[in-house]
Scaffold this motif. Sequence first.
Motif, PDB file in Angstrom:
ATOM      1  N   ALA A 157     -29.481 -16.960  30.254  1.00 53.68           N
ATOM      2  CA  ALA A 157     -29.884 -17.296  31.623  1.00 53.68           C
ATOM      3  C   ALA A 157     -31.401 -17.267  31.764  1.00 53.68           C
ATOM      4  CB  ALA A 157     -29.256 -16.311  32.614  1.00 53.68           C
ATOM      5  N   ARG A 158     -31.880 -17.925  32.805  1.00 50.81           N
ATOM      6  CA  ARG A 158     -33.308 -17.910  33.100  1.00 50.81           C
ATOM      7  C   ARG A 158     -33.789 -16.495  33.369  1.00 50.81           C
ATOM      8  NH1 ARG A 158     -34.041 -22.327  37.821  1.00 50.81           N
ATOM      9  NH2 ARG A 158     -35.751 -20.870  38.233  1.00 50.81           N
ATOM     10  N   LYS A 159     -34.989 -16.187  32.901  1.00 54.11           N
ATOM     11  CA  LYS A 159     -35.546 -14.853  33.113  1.00 54.11           C
ATOM     12  C   LYS A 159     -35.781 -14.563  34.584  1.00 54.11           C
ATOM     13  CE  LYS A 159     -36.067 -12.709  29.133  1.00 54.11           C
ATOM     14  NZ  LYS A 159     -35.400 -11.397  28.899  1.00 54.11           N
ATOM     15  N   ASP A 160     -36.048 -15.605  35.365  1.00 51.78           N
ATOM     16  CA  ASP A 160     -36.365 -15.413  36.776  1.00 51.78           C
ATOM     17  C   ASP A 160     -35.151 -15.619  37.675  1.00 51.78           C
ATOM     18  OD1 ASP A 160     -36.063 -18.134  36.436  1.00 51.78           O
ATOM     19  OD2 ASP A 160     -37.838 -18.691  37.608  1.00 51.78           O
ATOM     20  N   ALA A 161     -33.937 -15.588  37.121  1.00 44.36           N
ATOM     21  CA  ALA A 161     -32.731 -15.818  37.926  1.00 44.36           C
ATOM     22  C   ALA A 161     -32.612 -14.750  39.010  1.00 44.36           C
ATOM     23  CB  ALA A 161     -31.501 -15.801  37.029  1.00 44.36           C
ATOM     24  N   ARG A 162     -32.569 -15.201  40.254  1.00 44.26           N
ATOM     25  CA  ARG A 162     -32.523 -14.272  41.388  1.00 44.26           C
ATOM     26  C   ARG A 162     -31.325 -14.472  42.306  1.00 44.26           C
ATOM     27  NH1 ARG A 162     -37.810 -14.126  39.961  1.00 44.26           N
ATOM     28  NH2 ARG A 162     -38.926 -12.173  40.407  1.00 44.26           N
ATOM     29  N   VAL A 163     -30.623 -15.587  42.137  1.00 44.36           N
ATOM     30  CA  VAL A 163     -29.452 -15.857  42.967  1.00 44.36           C
ATOM     31  C   VAL A 163     -28.233 -15.964  42.060  1.00 44.36           C
ATOM     32  CG1 VAL A 163     -28.369 -17.422  44.625  1.00 44.36           C
ATOM     33  CG2 VAL A 163     -30.856 -17.065  44.669  1.00 44.36           C
ATOM     34  N   MET A 164     -27.206 -15.209  42.400  1.00 48.18           N
ATOM     35  CA  MET A 164     -25.962 -15.216  41.634  1.00 48.18           C
ATOM     36  C   MET A 164     -24.821 -15.683  42.526  1.00 48.18           C
ATOM     37  SD  MET A 164     -23.905 -12.012  39.895  1.00 48.18           S
ATOM     38  CE  MET A 164     -22.304 -12.294  39.108  1.00 48.18           C
ATOM     39  N   ALA A 165     -23.936 -16.489  41.955  1.00 47.07           N
ATOM     40  CA  ALA A 165     -22.698 -16.865  42.624  1.00 47.07           C
ATOM     41  C   ALA A 165     -21.537 -16.288  41.837  1.00 47.07           C
ATOM     42  CB  ALA A 165     -22.568 -18.389  42.697  1.00 47.07           C
ATOM     43  N   ILE A 166     -20.539 -15.806  42.541  1.00 41.82           N
ATOM     44  CA  ILE A 166     -19.329 -15.342  41.879  1.00 41.82           C
ATOM     45  C   ILE A 166     -18.115 -15.934  42.578  1.00 41.82           C
ATOM     46  CG2 ILE A 166     -19.170 -13.178  43.231  1.00 41.82           C
ATOM     47  CD1 ILE A 166     -18.082 -11.909  40.547  1.00 41.82           C
ATOM     48  N   ALA A 167     -17.203 -16.477  41.772  1.00 39.67           N
ATOM     49  CA  ALA A 167     -15.929 -16.976  42.276  1.00 39.67           C
ATOM     50  C   ALA A 167     -14.845 -16.078  41.724  1.00 39.67           C
ATOM     51  CB  ALA A 167     -15.704 -18.422  41.843  1.00 39.67           C
ATOM     52  N   GLY A 168     -14.117 -15.431  42.608  1.00 35.53           N
ATOM     53  CA  GLY A 168     -13.122 -14.453  42.207  1.00 35.53           C
ATOM     54  C   GLY A 168     -13.547 -13.078  42.686  1.00 35.53           C
ATOM     55  N   THR A 169     -12.624 -12.363  43.317  1.00 35.20           N
ATOM     56  CA  THR A 169     -12.968 -11.073  43.912  1.00 35.20           C
ATOM     57  C   THR A 169     -11.979  -9.988  43.485  1.00 35.20           C
ATOM     58  OG1 THR A 169     -11.689 -11.635  45.900  1.00 35.20           O
ATOM     59  CG2 THR A 169     -14.053 -12.127  45.933  1.00 35.20           C
ATOM     60  N   GLY A 170     -11.363 -10.170  42.316  1.00 34.85           N
ATOM     61  CA  GLY A 170     -10.371  -9.217  41.838  1.00 34.85           C
ATOM     62  C   GLY A 170     -10.981  -7.989  41.186  1.00 34.85           C
ATOM     63  N   ILE A 197     -27.435 -14.473  18.991  1.00 32.23           N
ATOM     64  CA  ILE A 197     -28.315 -13.303  19.014  1.00 32.23           C
ATOM     65  C   ILE A 197     -29.053 -13.162  17.685  1.00 32.23           C
ATOM     66  CG2 ILE A 197     -28.326 -10.772  19.091  1.00 32.23           C
ATOM     67  CD1 ILE A 197     -26.031 -10.984  21.146  1.00 32.23           C
ATOM     68  N   ALA A 198     -28.336 -13.351  16.582  1.00 34.72           N
ATOM     69  CA  ALA A 198     -28.967 -13.235  15.264  1.00 34.72           C
ATOM     70  C   ALA A 198     -30.077 -14.258  15.069  1.00 34.72           C
ATOM     71  CB  ALA A 198     -27.913 -13.385  14.173  1.00 34.72           C
ATOM     72  N   SER A 199     -29.944 -15.423  15.711  1.00 37.19           N
ATOM     73  CA  SER A 199     -30.968 -16.467  15.580  1.00 37.19           C
ATOM     74  C   SER A 199     -32.251 -16.118  16.329  1.00 37.19           C
ATOM     75  CB  SER A 199     -30.429 -17.798  16.111  1.00 37.19           C
ATOM     76  OG  SER A 199     -30.379 -17.796  17.543  1.00 37.19           O
ATOM     77  N   GLY A 200     -32.144 -15.231  17.321  1.00 31.34           N
ATOM     78  CA  GLY A 200     -33.309 -14.845  18.107  1.00 31.34           C
ATOM     79  C   GLY A 200     -33.739 -15.864  19.138  1.00 31.34           C
ATOM     80  N   ARG A 201     -32.934 -16.929  19.329  1.00 33.48           N
ATOM     81  CA  ARG A 201     -33.333 -17.997  20.248  1.00 33.48           C
ATOM     82  C   ARG A 201     -32.767 -17.758  21.644  1.00 33.48           C
ATOM     83  NH1 ARG A 201     -31.329 -22.571  22.598  1.00 33.48           N
ATOM     84  NH2 ARG A 201     -32.712 -24.360  22.842  1.00 33.48           N
ATOM     85  N   LYS A 202     -33.653 -17.588  22.598  1.00 28.98           N
ATOM     86  CA  LYS A 202     -33.233 -17.498  23.983  1.00 28.98           C
ATOM     87  C   LYS A 202     -33.457 -18.842  24.673  1.00 28.98           C
ATOM     88  CE  LYS A 202     -33.451 -12.532  24.582  1.00 28.98           C
ATOM     89  NZ  LYS A 202     -33.705 -11.424  25.525  1.00 28.98           N
ATOM     90  N   ARG A 203     -33.169 -18.892  25.964  1.00 25.09           N
ATOM     91  CA  ARG A 203     -33.279 -20.133  26.728  1.00 25.09           C
ATOM     92  C   ARG A 203     -34.705 -20.688  26.684  1.00 25.09           C
ATOM     93  NH1 ARG A 203     -31.425 -23.122  31.028  1.00 25.09           N
ATOM     94  NH2 ARG A 203     -29.410 -22.075  31.009  1.00 25.09           N
TER      95      ARG A 203
END
Length: 332
Positions: A116-129, A269-275
């Motif tokens: 995910a983006r480092k600056d992600a500030r808004v989250m959406a969630i579908a499902g409330t179980g 993760i082993a590749s070390g490549r982030k977004r």
Amino acid sequence: MSADAIWITEAEVVQLMDLKEAIAALEAALRDEAQGEAQNMTKTLLQYGKNNLHAIGGKLRQWVGTKTWTHTQGGTCPLLLLWSAEDGSLVAVIEAFALGNLRTGGISGVAADWMARKDARVMAIAGTGKQALAQVGTMLAVRPIERLQVYSPRAEAREEFAKKAREELGVPAAACASAAEALKGAQIVTLVTRASQPFVSATMLERGAHLNAVGAIAPDREEFAQDVFDRATRVAVDNLPGVQQLSREFMTRYASRGWSEVAPLSKLIASGRKRSDADDVSIFKAMGMGISDLALGAEVVRRARERGVGRTLPQPKKVKPRLTEPRAKNPV
């Protein structure tokens, strides 16, 4: 003789580990997997009526283990069993509902931290179980979330969950009347439902959004439409064989065209490549895998032994079976 095993209850699991600690343990186990130090047992599933019997397992360093549970309309009672990989002795029996929340939430946190983006500030969630609150908590652990947008088809469920998120997690949360409304402006989207038909399409997702799809874990379920794959520049999964056998979304997309576009999270993760800035939508699919449960179970056991937590269980004694009724002695 090996040391006595221990039984660890749900309350003790919660006492011994939190979500941030779960995320760290899971990432360490994924690094072990990438180096060949951990192996998964492919998830098995038996569907009977509306119910499912599940079993997953694997090996992690000196432990082997399995978790099994049946999901019914009346609930579930999962158990994780750990053994020594060296001598087969029982190490622990762990009540695993809370552990499952930590594992499912935690693996989403690891994925979001890498995708995910480092600056992600808004989250959406579908499902409330029962899994939903941990999914929100884990995003708060890896990103500076300032707003949560909640969708459930039932108005009372989304309102109640938004209130719970505000009170228990301290995050501003709003209930939304549709999935499209919830996803608007969201940089991280989590789907944790039992939907049988897709309800999220590519046009609902913002540029650069990260999608955690963790709800549809059986072939009769599906949360997002196929056109989401068309926008995806990064696709990762917790366990590829499990996804190949049980995810309808992924089987529909990749079964005939090949799986080269799909990477295990451990390899990413082993590749070390982030977004990168060039990435558009990223997708992470979690079906549940044995390494995740072993990672948390082993850490919980280590902490339990250090702190004297858990009920001691003696090692089972090997007894030969009685094959037949004993013969009556001949009369003198």
